[in-house]
Design a protein around this motif. Structure first.
Motif, PDB file in Angstrom:
ATOM      1  N   ILE A   1      51.096  33.707  43.187  1.00  0.00           N
ATOM      2  CA  ILE A   1      50.401  34.704  42.376  1.00  0.00           C
ATOM      3  C   ILE A   1      48.902  34.412  42.375  1.00  0.00           C
ATOM      4  O   ILE A   1      48.095  35.316  42.415  1.00  0.00           O
ATOM      5  CB  ILE A   1      50.973  34.719  40.944  1.00  0.00           C
ATOM      6  CG1 ILE A   1      52.362  35.341  40.982  1.00  0.00           C
ATOM      7  CG2 ILE A   1      50.083  35.510  40.010  1.00  0.00           C
ATOM      8  CD1 ILE A   1      53.078  35.304  39.671  1.00  0.00           C
TER       9      ILE A   1
ATOM     10  N   ASN B   1      47.429  35.847  45.398  1.00  0.00           N
ATOM     11  CA  ASN B   1      47.320  37.290  45.249  1.00  0.00           C
ATOM     12  C   ASN B   1      46.121  37.661  44.408  1.00  0.00           C
ATOM     13  O   ASN B   1      45.454  38.650  44.664  1.00  0.00           O
ATOM     14  CB  ASN B   1      48.586  37.857  44.595  1.00  0.00           C
ATOM     15  CG  ASN B   1      49.698  37.989  45.601  1.00  0.00           C
ATOM     16  OD1 ASN B   1      49.478  37.802  46.785  1.00  0.00           O
ATOM     17  ND2 ASN B   1      50.875  38.310  45.124  1.00  0.00           N
ATOM     18  N   VAL B   2      45.844  36.838  43.376  1.00  0.00           N
ATOM     19  CA  VAL B   2      44.689  37.122  42.524  1.00  0.00           C
ATOM     20  C   VAL B   2      43.418  37.089  43.347  1.00  0.00           C
ATOM     21  O   VAL B   2      42.562  37.960  43.224  1.00  0.00           O
ATOM     22  CB  VAL B   2      44.600  36.097  41.372  1.00  0.00           C
ATOM     23  CG1 VAL B   2      43.295  36.253  40.642  1.00  0.00           C
ATOM     24  CG2 VAL B   2      45.749  36.265  40.427  1.00  0.00           C
TER      25      VAL B   2
ATOM     26  N   GLU C   1      43.026  37.686  46.514  1.00  0.00           N
ATOM     27  CA  GLU C   1      42.942  38.877  47.370  1.00  0.00           C
ATOM     28  C   GLU C   1      42.585  40.099  46.545  1.00  0.00           C
ATOM     29  O   GLU C   1      41.765  40.917  46.947  1.00  0.00           O
ATOM     30  CB  GLU C   1      44.290  39.117  48.055  1.00  0.00           C
ATOM     31  CG  GLU C   1      44.763  37.984  48.938  1.00  0.00           C
ATOM     32  CD  GLU C   1      44.028  37.944  50.256  1.00  0.00           C
ATOM     33  OE1 GLU C   1      44.147  36.947  50.968  1.00  0.00           O
ATOM     34  OE2 GLU C   1      43.299  38.916  50.551  1.00  0.00           O
ATOM     35  N   LEU C   2      43.246  40.202  45.365  1.00  0.00           N
ATOM     36  CA  LEU C   2      42.987  41.350  44.507  1.00  0.00           C
ATOM     37  C   LEU C   2      41.516  41.388  44.106  1.00  0.00           C
ATOM     38  O   LEU C   2      40.858  42.435  44.174  1.00  0.00           O
ATOM     39  CB  LEU C   2      43.875  41.253  43.252  1.00  0.00           C
ATOM     40  CG  LEU C   2      43.670  42.306  42.175  1.00  0.00           C
ATOM     41  CD1 LEU C   2      44.068  43.653  42.695  1.00  0.00           C
ATOM     42  CD2 LEU C   2      44.481  41.971  40.939  1.00  0.00           C
TER      43      LEU C   2
ATOM     44  N   TRP D   1      41.144  45.050  32.162  1.00  0.00           N
ATOM     45  CA  TRP D   1      42.196  44.084  32.504  1.00  0.00           C
ATOM     46  C   TRP D   1      41.792  43.198  33.668  1.00  0.00           C
ATOM     47  O   TRP D   1      42.215  42.056  33.777  1.00  0.00           O
ATOM     48  CB  TRP D   1      43.517  44.784  32.795  1.00  0.00           C
ATOM     49  CG  TRP D   1      43.500  45.734  33.955  1.00  0.00           C
ATOM     50  CD1 TRP D   1      43.356  47.092  33.896  1.00  0.00           C
ATOM     51  CD2 TRP D   1      43.622  45.413  35.342  1.00  0.00           C
ATOM     52  NE1 TRP D   1      43.383  47.630  35.159  1.00  0.00           N
ATOM     53  CE2 TRP D   1      43.545  46.624  36.070  1.00  0.00           C
ATOM     54  CE3 TRP D   1      43.805  44.228  36.068  1.00  0.00           C
ATOM     55  CZ2 TRP D   1      43.629  46.694  37.456  1.00  0.00           C
ATOM     56  CZ3 TRP D   1      43.888  44.288  37.454  1.00  0.00           C
ATOM     57  CH2 TRP D   1      43.788  45.517  38.131  1.00  0.00           C
TER      58      TRP D   1
ATOM     59  N   TYR E   1      39.949  38.007  35.657  1.00  0.00           N
ATOM     60  CA  TYR E   1      40.261  37.507  36.992  1.00  0.00           C
ATOM     61  C   TYR E   1      39.063  37.639  37.905  1.00  0.00           C
ATOM     62  O   TYR E   1      38.693  36.713  38.641  1.00  0.00           O
ATOM     63  CB  TYR E   1      41.427  38.297  37.585  1.00  0.00           C
ATOM     64  CG  TYR E   1      42.664  38.289  36.737  1.00  0.00           C
ATOM     65  CD1 TYR E   1      43.024  39.391  35.978  1.00  0.00           C
ATOM     66  CD2 TYR E   1      43.481  37.172  36.689  1.00  0.00           C
ATOM     67  CE1 TYR E   1      44.153  39.375  35.195  1.00  0.00           C
ATOM     68  CE2 TYR E   1      44.611  37.157  35.905  1.00  0.00           C
ATOM     69  CZ  TYR E   1      44.936  38.266  35.156  1.00  0.00           C
ATOM     70  OH  TYR E   1      46.044  38.260  34.376  1.00  0.00           O
TER      71      TYR E   1
ATOM     72  N   LYS F   1      36.249  35.143  36.993  1.00  0.00           N
ATOM     73  CA  LYS F   1      36.544  33.747  37.335  1.00  0.00           C
ATOM     74  C   LYS F   1      36.486  33.534  38.849  1.00  0.00           C
ATOM     75  O   LYS F   1      35.884  32.584  39.336  1.00  0.00           O
ATOM     76  CB  LYS F   1      37.923  33.394  36.802  1.00  0.00           C
ATOM     77  CG  LYS F   1      38.256  31.948  37.039  1.00  0.00           C
ATOM     78  CD  LYS F   1      39.446  31.512  36.214  1.00  0.00           C
ATOM     79  CE  LYS F   1      39.565  30.017  36.351  1.00  0.00           C
ATOM     80  NZ  LYS F   1      40.849  29.572  36.811  1.00  0.00           N
TER      81      LYS F   1
END
Lengths: 435, 424
Positions: free
Chosen positions: A21, A24-25, A27-28, A77, A81, A84
């Motif tokens: 995960i 994935n963060v 990449e997101l 939201w 992320y 950071k």
């Protein structure tokens, strides 16, 4: 068998899942950064930005952009992320950009990755992430690294304008080659300030931009005055958004002084006078509608001082100012900023008269008429104050119920005390002093 | 009581033969070698021995590298230097490169990407001395003109790999000269040259039949004729990138299908005129296709996926971003294909608005699927993604949903007590 389990057996699976995960963060966040930078490229005239509080429900980009009205928004939201992740990458780039004094660059990357893993000791995911980051970013050449740094600093600043590191990075690596590029950067700072109108970093950066523009001669001399007037107009927005915006008002004055320092060849005396008049009018309108904006009052005081130095007729101006102030004291009872303003104007007048006297006495012995005239002025001021105090006291005496007028009378008494201490004017006779 | 270390005990050069020592040193990189050279006289001789300096990569130093450094390295390595990378070294200029080419005549691989100060003089000196040059990378060297290519064509007949991406001052004439002089050319990379390269492709087609890798990314002026001629003459092409060339039509695909059967990587992002017919031909004939980038090929429909499923059993990576006509049915076909179970690793379906959770159901049998992109597919739900993850635990799904675990606190995980507990 579901890997999302809570028991001991699935512990390692769970940790592995966290690692996945985390990747994935990354990449997101990269994708969201890409979207942001595409928006900035597409739309040059963005003027408002905000963070919209909402949860992630749809598979939709959190960057919301309205091309027709030039507004930009980010859904809340994704902010933790995004921030950071960008911050980690940005720190890496900053460290790499710092010229190592003796150690080679491979040494510094080892150090940074070591310190990274030591900081998050026990957290497998983040040290792996650090290595991944290091690997991804170290294959960028220097120019690629700089542009990535500027992109990241832009995203970081727009979320958190207090991040001095990001602003400093931009100071180091943003080199405007044309006026358009500079104006685009100015619009970006305005965008940041649309959300946070009171960030001092933004204003210092704007100062730096102006200085850079003038140093690099990006503005033609004939257009300097227009350029700075335009900048003063841009300041209106943060001033309006946040009451008593100290940084905005001091920046405004700095801009004004900048224009006044230019000599006749660049900015003519006429233009300067017009500018000062315009500012005076604007400031008057502002104070009428924002009585307790003490920063605005302070600006007006400095403005008047500028005008006196410039050579306009001081007496008339100052007396008019005192009259206006008196009117306002009666309309808006209990506003301390008005009283402070009054004191400042009185001091200004006294200093001006004294200077006038000194100047003239050095040239030729003053005629008795002139001398008397100046003494008379001081007397006039004293009389004015005395009248004011009496009126307020009588009002208060008659109308003891009204809280505002009570406050006004307290302020008036403080004013009398001040005059006694500072100017040695004794007006205690005109008031019933309550100690 | 101190123990004096006898001189003969620890010295490496007395314990091991020279060949072994050189072999050990050959594993070290440039900073390590420089440090070793400062240890002692024997170490100095060993570290600076030419055989350790056959392959040098100065990328990590970038702008710190100035001309003098390159000249020193050139003198030190002499005829040993075969591979040198100066990528990103923006301070290196023509004089240094002239010295370098004179001192190192055996150079085979040279990377000058982003050395912005390099001009034609460098290539002229390279051509004069570097007869053995095989691979040359001049990407982003904006001062290079046709003169360089002319010089290279005359002096470096062994050239197999050339990269002239982003060099706007090179015209088709230069490429033509290069093609004529270097018939052994196998890799030709020319990204970002927006107004040229139609004629270039034709020159390459006629002169360089051994071409395997061709990259014309963003060469917006390319037309069908150029690629048709290229395909006709260069039957060995296995990597072709024509992304960003919007003037190409199905005729290109038909030509490729007819001649280039060895094609494995095909990038055609932005070729918005390609339709199902072209891909039908391509899939029918090019069975070795592994990677395909069809982003923005807006006219293709599920039929293309059916053809690819049938004809390309080795398909590993497929990008269908912005192909708005793709639906779940096409993905179903793909899921049932022979390539799906073992080969398919990356599938990009972002901005395909008709894709729903049903597509994810169809992909559960792709055991090697590592990454799937679903940005802006608004009909995909969290539940669908969760179901897919249940079947394929190693997959990374990219979508705009917030990650499931909350982010760890930035300030470090300090246990926080509420006030009343502290007081208690």
């Amino acid at each position: 068998m579901s890997p999302i389990g809570g028991d001991e057996r699935n512990g390692s699976n769970f940790r592995k899942k966290c690692v996945i995960i985390d990747e994935n963060v990354a990449e997101l966040c990269d994708k969201i950064l890409q979207n942001l930078s595409n928006t900035f490229d597409k739309d040059d005239l963005l003027d408002e930005f905000d963070i919209i509080p909402c949860e992630s429900k749809l598979n939709q980009s959190p960057v919301i952009h309205d091309l027709t009205s030039h507004k930009l928004a980010l859904e809340s939201w994704c902010v933790p992320y995004l921030y950071k992740h960008s911050y980690h990458q940005f720190l890496w780039i900053c460290r790499k950009s710092r010229k190592p004094s003796t150690s080679s660059s491979s040494n510094t990357t080892i150090q940074s990755s070591n310190s990274g893993s030591r900081r998050d000791s026990g957290n497998i995911a983040s040290s792996k992430r650090e290595k991944e980051l290091s690997r991804k970013l170290s294959c960028l050449s220097e120019s690629e690294r700089i542009s990535k740094g500027l992109l990241l600093s832009r995203a970081l600043i727009i979320i958190n304008p207090e991040l001095t590191l990001a602003w400093n990075y931009r100071r180091d690596y943003f080199h405007p080659t044309s006026l358009e590029a500079l104006e685009r950067e100015q619009r970006f700072v305005s965008l940041v300030m649309s959300r946070k109108p009171k960030c001092p970093e933004g204003f210092t950066y704007r100062k730096w931009l102006i200085k850079k523009a003038l140093q690099k001669c990006l503005v033609e001399p004939s257009r300097i005055q227009d350029f700075i007037s335009h900048e003063i107009d841009m300041i209106e927005q943060p001033i309006r958004s946040y009451s008593t915006n100290y940084h905005a008002w001091s920046y405004r004055f700095w801009l004004l002084e900048l224009v006044l320092t230019y000599d006749k060849t660049v900015v003519s005396k006429d233009q300067k006078e017009r500018m000062l008049d315009r500012e005076l009018q604007k400031s008057n309108t502002w104070i009428k509608s924002n009585v307790s904006d003490y920063s605005g009052c302070h600006y007006r005081q400095k403005l008047l001082e500028c005008m006196l130095n410039f050579g306009t007729d001081g007496t008339l101006l100052l007396l008019k100012e005192l009259d206006e102030n008196e009117k306002r004291i009666f309309i808006f009872e209990g506003h301390e900023s008005l009283w402070h303003h009054r004191r400042a104007i009185i001091l200004l007048s006294m200093n001006h008269f004294k200077k006038f006297k000194d100047n003239n006495s050095s040239k030729a012995p003053p005629s008795s008429e002139e001398y008397d005239g100046l003494e008379a002025l001081e007397k006039t001021l004293q009389d004015k104050e005395s009248d004011l105090v009496q009126q307020i006291e009588s009002k208060n005496y008659n109308d003891t119920e009204n809280e505002c007028s009570q406050l006004n009378s307290t302020l008036c008494q403080a004013h009398v005390k001040w005059m006694g201490r500072r100017l040695k004017w004794d007006l205690t006779k005109s008031v019933h002093l309550e100690v | 009581k101190t123990r004096v270390c006898m001189e003969e005990e620890g010295l490496i050069n007395q314990k091991l033969p020279k060949e072994l020592l050189l072999r050990i040193f050959s594993y070290l990189d440039v900073p390590a070698l420089c440090r070793c050279a400062q240890v002692s006289k024997p170490w100095n001789l060993l570290a600076l021995d030419g055989s350790n300096w056959q392959k040098i990569d100065l990328f990590n130093f970038q702008t710190d590298i100035e001309g003098a450094v390159v000249e020193n390295i050139a003198r030190r390595s002499g005829g040993f230097l075969k591979k040198l990378s100066l990528r990103g070294c923006q301070s290196v200029g023509d004089n240094a490169m002239k010295t370098f080419s004179e001192q190192c005549p055996n150079i085979e691989v040279l990377n000058l990407e982003e050395c912005k100060q390099i001009t034609d003089a460098t290539c002229i000196s390279l051509s004069r001395n570097g007869r053995k040059l095989q691979r040359l990378d001049l990407a982003s060297c904006s001062n290079i003109t046709d003169e360089s290519l002319k010089a290279l064509s005359e002096g470096c007949p062994n050239l197999t790999h050339i990269n002239i991406s982003w060099c706007d001052n090179i015209s088709e004439k230069g490429v033509g000269l290069l093609a004529r002089g270097c018939p052994k050319l196998r890799h030709f990379i020319a990204k970002g040259r927006m107004f040229v390269d139609n004629e270039s492709a034709i020159h390459l087609a006629t002169q360089c039949p051994l071409l395997e890798v061709v990259n014309f990314n963003y060469a917006a002026a390319l037309t069908d004729e150029a690629i048709q001629r290229l395909a006709q003459n260069c039957l060995n092409i296995h990597y072709l990138c024509i992304s960003g060339c919007p003037n190409l039509t199905d005729a290109t695909l038909l030509a490729l299908a007819q001649y280039c059967h060895k094609l494995t990587t095909f990038e055609a992002a932005g070729c918005s005129q390609f339709t199902d017919n072209g891909f039908q031909a391509l899939a029918r004939n090019c069975h070795y296709l592994e990677k395909m980038d069809l982003e923005d090929c807006v006219l293709i429909t599920d039929n293309t996926l059916t053809y690819l499923a049938a004809g390309c059993p080795r398909l590993e990576q497929l990008t269908l971003s912005h192909c708005e006509l793709i639906t779940d049915d096409g993905i179903r076909q793909l899921g049932m294909a022979p390539c799906a179970a073992e080969h398919l690793t990356v599938l990009e379906l972002d901005n395909c608005p008709l894709i729903t959770d049903a597509s994810l159901e169809h992909l559960v049998s792709c055991h090697n699927l590592q990454r799937i992109e679903l940005y802006d597919c608004q009909l995909i739900t969290r539940a669908g993604i969760r179901r897919l993850r249940n079947h394929l635990p190693n997959i990374s799904v990219h979508a705009y949903f917030a990650p499931m675990t909350p982010p760890p606190p930035v300030g470090g995980s300090r246990q926080r007590y509420c006030r009343c507990c502290v007081i208690l």
